[in-house]
Scaffold this motif. Structure first.
Motif, PDB file in Angstrom:
ATOM      1  N   ASP A   1     122.653  14.542 -42.423  1.00 47.98           N
ATOM      2  CA  ASP A   1     123.495  15.652 -42.889  1.00 47.98           C
ATOM      3  C   ASP A   1     122.650  16.857 -43.304  1.00 47.98           C
ATOM      4  O   ASP A   1     122.936  17.989 -42.925  1.00 47.98           O
ATOM      5  CB  ASP A   1     124.371  15.200 -44.053  1.00 47.98           C
ATOM      6  CG  ASP A   1     125.367  14.130 -43.657  1.00 47.98           C
ATOM      7  OD1 ASP A   1     125.572  13.905 -42.451  1.00 47.98           O
ATOM      8  OD2 ASP A   1     125.946  13.502 -44.571  1.00 47.98           O
ATOM      9  N   SER A   2     121.598  16.622 -44.085  1.00 49.92           N
ATOM     10  CA  SER A   2     120.769  17.735 -44.547  1.00 49.92           C
ATOM     11  C   SER A   2     119.950  18.335 -43.406  1.00 49.92           C
ATOM     12  O   SER A   2     119.697  19.541 -43.385  1.00 49.92           O
ATOM     13  CB  SER A   2     119.864  17.311 -45.699  1.00 49.92           C
ATOM     14  OG  SER A   2     118.983  16.301 -45.293  1.00 49.92           O
ATOM     15  N   ILE A   3     119.546  17.528 -42.433  1.00 51.75           N
ATOM     16  CA  ILE A   3     118.813  18.037 -41.265  1.00 51.75           C
ATOM     17  C   ILE A   3     119.714  18.962 -40.447  1.00 51.75           C
ATOM     18  O   ILE A   3     119.307  20.054 -40.043  1.00 51.75           O
ATOM     19  CB  ILE A   3     118.279  16.874 -40.401  1.00 51.75           C
ATOM     20  CG1 ILE A   3     117.183  16.119 -41.138  1.00 51.75           C
ATOM     21  CG2 ILE A   3     117.783  17.381 -39.048  1.00 51.75           C
ATOM     22  CD1 ILE A   3     116.779  14.813 -40.483  1.00 51.75           C
ATOM     23  N   VAL A   4     120.964  18.564 -40.217  1.00 48.35           N
ATOM     24  CA  VAL A   4     121.906  19.390 -39.452  1.00 48.35           C
ATOM     25  C   VAL A   4     122.244  20.666 -40.213  1.00 48.35           C
ATOM     26  O   VAL A   4     122.282  21.754 -39.641  1.00 48.35           O
ATOM     27  CB  VAL A   4     123.174  18.585 -39.092  1.00 48.35           C
ATOM     28  CG1 VAL A   4     124.240  19.487 -38.493  1.00 48.35           C
ATOM     29  CG2 VAL A   4     122.826  17.457 -38.132  1.00 48.35           C
ATOM     30  N   LYS A   5     122.464  20.550 -41.526  1.00 50.38           N
ATOM     31  CA  LYS A   5     122.756  21.729 -42.365  1.00 50.38           C
ATOM     32  C   LYS A   5     121.623  22.742 -42.267  1.00 50.38           C
ATOM     33  O   LYS A   5     121.844  23.925 -42.014  1.00 50.38           O
ATOM     34  CB  LYS A   5     122.973  21.305 -43.815  1.00 50.38           C
ATOM     35  CG  LYS A   5     123.250  22.456 -44.759  1.00 50.38           C
ATOM     36  CD  LYS A   5     123.353  21.942 -46.196  1.00 50.38           C
ATOM     37  CE  LYS A   5     123.651  23.017 -47.194  1.00 50.38           C
ATOM     38  NZ  LYS A   5     122.595  23.987 -47.398  1.00 50.38           N
ATOM     39  N   SER A   6     120.388  22.280 -42.432  1.00 47.39           N
ATOM     40  CA  SER A   6     119.230  23.171 -42.339  1.00 47.39           C
ATOM     41  C   SER A   6     119.105  23.763 -40.939  1.00 47.39           C
ATOM     42  O   SER A   6     118.780  24.941 -40.790  1.00 47.39           O
ATOM     43  CB  SER A   6     117.954  22.415 -42.689  1.00 47.39           C
ATOM     44  OG  SER A   6     117.973  22.019 -44.030  1.00 47.39           O
ATOM     45  N   GLY A   7     119.373  22.957 -39.923  1.00 47.74           N
ATOM     46  CA  GLY A   7     119.302  23.444 -38.550  1.00 47.74           C
ATOM     47  C   GLY A   7     120.287  24.562 -38.284  1.00 47.74           C
ATOM     48  O   GLY A   7     119.943  25.577 -37.656  1.00 47.74           O
ATOM     49  N   ILE A   8     121.519  24.398 -38.755  1.00 48.17           N
ATOM     50  CA  ILE A   8     122.537  25.446 -38.568  1.00 48.17           C
ATOM     51  C   ILE A   8     122.088  26.728 -39.248  1.00 48.17           C
ATOM     52  O   ILE A   8     122.175  27.825 -38.684  1.00 48.17           O
ATOM     53  CB  ILE A   8     123.909  24.986 -39.106  1.00 48.17           C
ATOM     54  CG1 ILE A   8     124.466  23.853 -38.247  1.00 48.17           C
ATOM     55  CG2 ILE A   8     124.890  26.162 -39.158  1.00 48.17           C
ATOM     56  CD1 ILE A   8     125.685  23.176 -38.854  1.00 48.17           C
ATOM     57  N   GLU A   9     121.590  26.611 -40.476  1.00 45.61           N
ATOM     58  CA  GLU A   9     121.194  27.799 -41.233  1.00 45.61           C
ATOM     59  C   GLU A   9     119.970  28.483 -40.633  1.00 45.61           C
ATOM     60  O   GLU A   9     119.960  29.700 -40.456  1.00 45.61           O
ATOM     61  CB  GLU A   9     120.925  27.413 -42.696  1.00 45.61           C
ATOM     62  CG  GLU A   9     122.184  27.007 -43.426  1.00 45.61           C
ATOM     63  CD  GLU A   9     121.941  26.520 -44.843  1.00 45.61           C
ATOM     64  OE1 GLU A   9     122.899  26.568 -45.636  1.00 45.61           O
ATOM     65  OE2 GLU A   9     120.809  26.093 -45.170  1.00 45.61           O
ATOM     66  N   VAL A  10     118.960  27.723 -40.267  1.00 46.08           N
ATOM     67  CA  VAL A  10     117.720  28.312 -39.743  1.00 46.08           C
ATOM     68  C   VAL A  10     117.933  28.897 -38.344  1.00 46.08           C
ATOM     69  O   VAL A  10     117.601  30.058 -38.085  1.00 46.08           O
ATOM     70  CB  VAL A  10     116.576  27.263 -39.738  1.00 46.08           C
ATOM     71  CG1 VAL A  10     115.373  27.770 -38.966  1.00 46.08           C
ATOM     72  CG2 VAL A  10     116.194  26.899 -41.161  1.00 46.08           C
ATOM     73  N   VAL A  11     118.499  28.114 -37.443  1.00 45.05           N
ATOM     74  CA  VAL A  11     118.700  28.589 -36.072  1.00 45.05           C
ATOM     75  C   VAL A  11     119.750  29.700 -36.043  1.00 45.05           C
ATOM     76  O   VAL A  11     119.556  30.723 -35.366  1.00 45.05           O
ATOM     77  CB  VAL A  11     119.088  27.421 -35.135  1.00 45.05           C
ATOM     78  CG1 VAL A  11     119.464  27.941 -33.760  1.00 45.05           C
ATOM     79  CG2 VAL A  11     117.943  26.425 -35.030  1.00 45.05           C
ATOM     80  N   GLY A  12     120.850  29.536 -36.760  1.00 45.40           N
ATOM     81  CA  GLY A  12     121.883  30.570 -36.794  1.00 45.40           C
ATOM     82  C   GLY A  12     121.359  31.889 -37.325  1.00 45.40           C
ATOM     83  O   GLY A  12     121.617  32.960 -36.763  1.00 45.40           O
ATOM     84  N   SER A  13     120.605  31.831 -38.417  1.00 46.06           N
ATOM     85  CA  SER A  13     120.033  33.051 -38.997  1.00 46.06           C
ATOM     86  C   SER A  13     119.041  33.700 -38.041  1.00 46.06           C
ATOM     87  O   SER A  13     119.009  34.923 -37.898  1.00 46.06           O
ATOM     88  CB  SER A  13     119.340  32.721 -40.327  1.00 46.06           C
ATOM     89  OG  SER A  13     120.271  32.240 -41.267  1.00 46.06           O
ATOM     90  N   SER A  14     118.245  32.893 -37.364  1.00 49.50           N
ATOM     91  CA  SER A  14     117.256  33.411 -36.417  1.00 49.50           C
ATOM     92  C   SER A  14     117.928  34.070 -35.214  1.00 49.50           C
ATOM     93  O   SER A  14     117.544  35.162 -34.796  1.00 49.50           O
ATOM     94  CB  SER A  14     116.349  32.274 -35.955  1.00 49.50           C
ATOM     95  OG  SER A  14     115.500  32.695 -34.941  1.00 49.50           O
ATOM     96  N   VAL A  15     118.928  33.427 -34.660  1.00 50.92           N
ATOM     97  CA  VAL A  15     119.603  33.935 -33.468  1.00 50.92           C
ATOM     98  C   VAL A  15     120.404  35.195 -33.777  1.00 50.92           C
ATOM     99  O   VAL A  15     120.383  36.160 -33.010  1.00 50.92           O
ATOM    100  CB  VAL A  15     120.521  32.846 -32.862  1.00 50.92           C
ATOM    101  CG1 VAL A  15     121.446  33.417 -31.821  1.00 50.92           C
ATOM    102  CG2 VAL A  15     119.685  31.727 -32.266  1.00 50.92           C
TER     103      VAL A  15
END
Length: 169
Positions: free
Chosen positions: A14-28
């Protein structure tokens, strides 16, 4: 060691997916993307993303361009490793879109321009369909939607009708 690694991945998924959404989404998108929580159950194929927010690009007054209360997803687990992954349902609850317009631009086009620029530089149209896996969404439901329209002359909140689409893909 492999068992502990698998258990750790399962426990922290859950925390890996949450961080992934935030990091990749913010970057893109080039703006802050935040998520309150993620809850995934890989064995049952159920998932929930709560409190997803996309901040407005610089130069726009509204705090967020897009917010939603939660997204519920249900996947047929056995189909994930086949040629046609089947999603039983996606339910998007209480999305709020803030459309802020200026004379020469708006916040949504500004966000989409960042996506277009990234996709054009990183993808080859001939290789786009090489994965071969099809995604089928049996039901997409969007409920309690709202559009906040903001311009220099007028502002309005518009409640949108619920959307239900079946058999996508």
């Amino acid at each position: 060691l492999l068992l502990f690694a698998g258990g750790g991945l399962f426990f922290y998924l859950d925390s890996i997916v949450k961080s992934g959404i935030e990091v990749v989404g913010s970057s893109v998108l080039g703006t802050a993307v935040t998520v309150d929580s993620v809850s995934l159950s890989p064995l049952s194929g159920q998932g929930r993303i709560s409190g997803l927010r996309v901040a407005n690009p610089e130069g726009f007054e509204s705090q967020y361009a897009f917010e939603l209360d939660s997204v519920l997803i249900s996947i047929y687990v056995n189909s994930v490793f086949t040629d046609a992954a089947e999603i039983e349902s996606i339910i998007i609850m209480q999305p709020i879109i803030s459309y802020e317009t200026r004379i020469v631009s708006d916040n949504i086009r500004t966000l989409l321009a960042k996506l277009d620029g990234r996709d054009a530089a990183s993808s080859d149209p001939e290789s786009a369909d090489e994965s071969g896996q099809q995604i089928i969404i049996r039901e997409l439901l969007m409920v309690d939607s709202q559009l906040n329209f903001v311009s220099s002359l007028v502002s309005a909140s518009i409640k949108l009708a619920d959307i239900k689409i079946r058999d996508i893909g």
